[in-house]
Design an enzyme around this catalytic site. Structure first.
Site, PDB file in Angstrom:
ATOM      1  CB  THR A 169       7.817 -18.678 -30.635  1.00 40.13           C
ATOM      2  OG1 THR A 169       8.080 -19.888 -29.954  1.00 40.13           O
ATOM      3  CG2 THR A 169       7.722 -17.526 -29.639  1.00 40.13           C
ATOM      4  NE  ARG A 197      11.713 -25.892 -23.578  1.00 42.83           N
ATOM      5  CZ  ARG A 197      11.509 -24.952 -24.484  1.00 42.83           C
ATOM      6  NH1 ARG A 197      10.343 -24.377 -24.568  1.00 42.83           N
ATOM      7  NH2 ARG A 197      12.458 -24.585 -25.311  1.00 42.83           N
ATOM      8  CB  VAL A 198      10.116 -22.508 -18.520  1.00 40.78           C
ATOM      9  CG1 VAL A 198       9.985 -21.038 -18.912  1.00 40.78           C
ATOM     10  CG2 VAL A 198       8.977 -22.921 -17.584  1.00 40.78           C
ATOM     11  N   GLY A 199      10.876 -22.367 -21.831  1.00 37.01           N
ATOM     12  CA  GLY A 199      11.878 -21.922 -22.798  1.00 37.01           C
ATOM     13  C   GLY A 199      12.227 -20.457 -22.614  1.00 37.01           C
ATOM     14  CG  ASP A 200      13.176 -18.308 -26.135  1.00 37.86           C
ATOM     15  OD1 ASP A 200      12.648 -19.417 -26.347  1.00 37.86           O
ATOM     16  OD2 ASP A 200      13.041 -17.330 -26.892  1.00 37.86           O
ATOM     17  CB  THR A 220      10.538 -16.866 -33.106  1.00 42.13           C
ATOM     18  OG1 THR A 220       9.948 -18.140 -33.361  1.00 42.13           O
ATOM     19  CG2 THR A 220      11.202 -16.355 -34.370  1.00 42.13           C
ATOM     20  N   GLY A 221      12.422 -19.232 -31.916  1.00 32.42           N
ATOM     21  CA  GLY A 221      13.459 -20.224 -32.210  1.00 32.42           C
ATOM     22  C   GLY A 221      13.720 -21.143 -31.027  1.00 32.42           C
ATOM     23  N   GLY A 223      14.606 -22.286 -27.729  1.00 29.51           N
ATOM     24  CA  GLY A 223      14.648 -21.611 -26.437  1.00 29.51           C
ATOM     25  C   GLY A 223      15.900 -21.881 -25.644  1.00 29.51           C
TER      26      GLY A 223
HETATM   27  N1  GLY Z   1      11.233 -20.120 -28.451  1.00 24.16           N
HETATM   28  C1  GLY Z   1      10.231 -20.917 -27.887  1.00 24.16           C
HETATM   29  C2  GLY Z   1      10.716 -21.967 -27.010  1.00 24.16           C
HETATM   30  O1  GLY Z   1      11.790 -22.525 -27.200  1.00 24.16           O
HETATM   31  O2  GLY Z   1      10.014 -22.274 -26.087  1.00 24.16           O
END
Ligand code: GLY
Length: 299
Positions: A169, A197-200, A220-221, A223
């Site tokens: 990311t 799927r939606v992350g952070d 970054t990392g 989510g």
């Molecule tokens: N940090 C990006 C994700 O997990 O989507």
């Protein structure tokens, strides 16, 4: 006010042979954007441009080069935040766009809303004339090969607590000559994630946050872990009470202990002090120093 720019391009066990591409991408974004900030560009424009450059660079998991989901498709998430007003725009699970962060900005500035997802976001993008690409335009041979490789692995999961997985990311945080802060983050999410799927990254306070009265942060990392601890907002809140670097470090400690996850943060506080921390083996990141030189690190 000091003019500041800090950028990240992922935090994970970046293979050594990919170090130089990560460094080069981060350096290119810093060297392209910082002179414009010095000439009066706003923090908001600066973080959008920096993230656009990283979205174009196939090294990273954002725009071109993003991971494929379980269906072999690319779905992108992004956010941009204006620390002067707390206004933000976000998109999630959008396809066939090179610059989801710019679509996020259009949502912020041209709609009554803050976040659009999936088909609604696509329809808005078409309505305002965003170029729609063929899916192949974002796909790299590297990610196609990785997708086929992990598809053969019956034990592969897109998220494990405490297990490092690739996470490229990208994000940028800036302070402009007026003292305004802004942050932006863009991602293709995690490898072989479920469709939808939606992350952070597009979640306000998780993937990024900016408030002229506390600070601005991009993450970054992992989510699923970052969302649990609202990492960006957590670090910004801590910046009110401690040095920027300590706030970032304590944020990552919380991510590790309470979120049981891995990742990295970059940020700037209201004084223009830089912050960074990560609990992965490496993080690709860089900042412009007091001598106007790009400092780029991968550990
Ligand atoms: N940090 C990006 C994700 O997990 O989507």
């Amino acid at each position: 006010m000091p003019i500041r720019l800090i950028i990240h391009g992922g935090a994970w066990s970046i293979p050594d042979e990919m170090d130089e591409a990560h460094r080069g991408g981060v350096r290119n974004a810093l060297m392209t954007v910082y002179p414009k900030l010095q000439k009066g560009m706003s923090a908001l424009d600066a973080v959008e441009l920096a993230v656009n450059l990283l979205e174009e660079d196939p090294t990273f998991d954002a725009g071109r080069g993003a991971f494929l989901n379980e269906k072999g498709e690319i779905e992108l998430d992004a956010i941009i935040i204006d620390g002067a007003t707390l206004s933000f725009g976000a998109v999630a699970a959008v396809q066939n766009l090179l610059h989801p962060v710019s679509l996020a900005r259009k949502i912020m500035e041209e709609t009554e809303h803050s976040m659009l997802v999936g088909q609604g976001a696509q329809a808005f993008a078409q309505r305002i004339g965003f170029e729609t690409l063929e899916p192949q335009a974002l796909l790299t041979d590297r990610e196609l090969a990785y997708y086929h490789q992990i598809n053969k692995d019956p034990d592969f999961k897109p998220h494990h607590p405490f297990e490092p997985l690739p996470s490229d990311t990208v994000g940028a945080v800036a302070m402009d000559h007026l003292g305004n802060l802004a942050a932006a983050t863009s991602t293709g999410g995690t490898p072989r994630k479920m469709a939808g799927r939606v992350g952070d990254s597009p979640i306000i306070g998780a993937g990024a946050y900016a408030d002229n009265e506390s600070g601005a942060v991009s993450t970054t990392g992992w989510g699923e872990a970052i969302m649990k601890v609202l990492l960006s907002k957590t670090v910004c809140d801590k910046m009110l009470h401690m040095k920027a670097h300590q706030a970032a470090k304590e944020g990552i400690d919380i991510l590790h202990k309470k979120g049981k996850g891995f990742g990295g943060v970059i940020g700037i506080n209201t004084l223009g002090d830089y912050a960074f921390a990560y609990n992965t083996e490496k993080m690709a990141w860089g900042w412009m120093d007091e001598n106007n030189e790009a400092q780029v690190r991968i550990r």
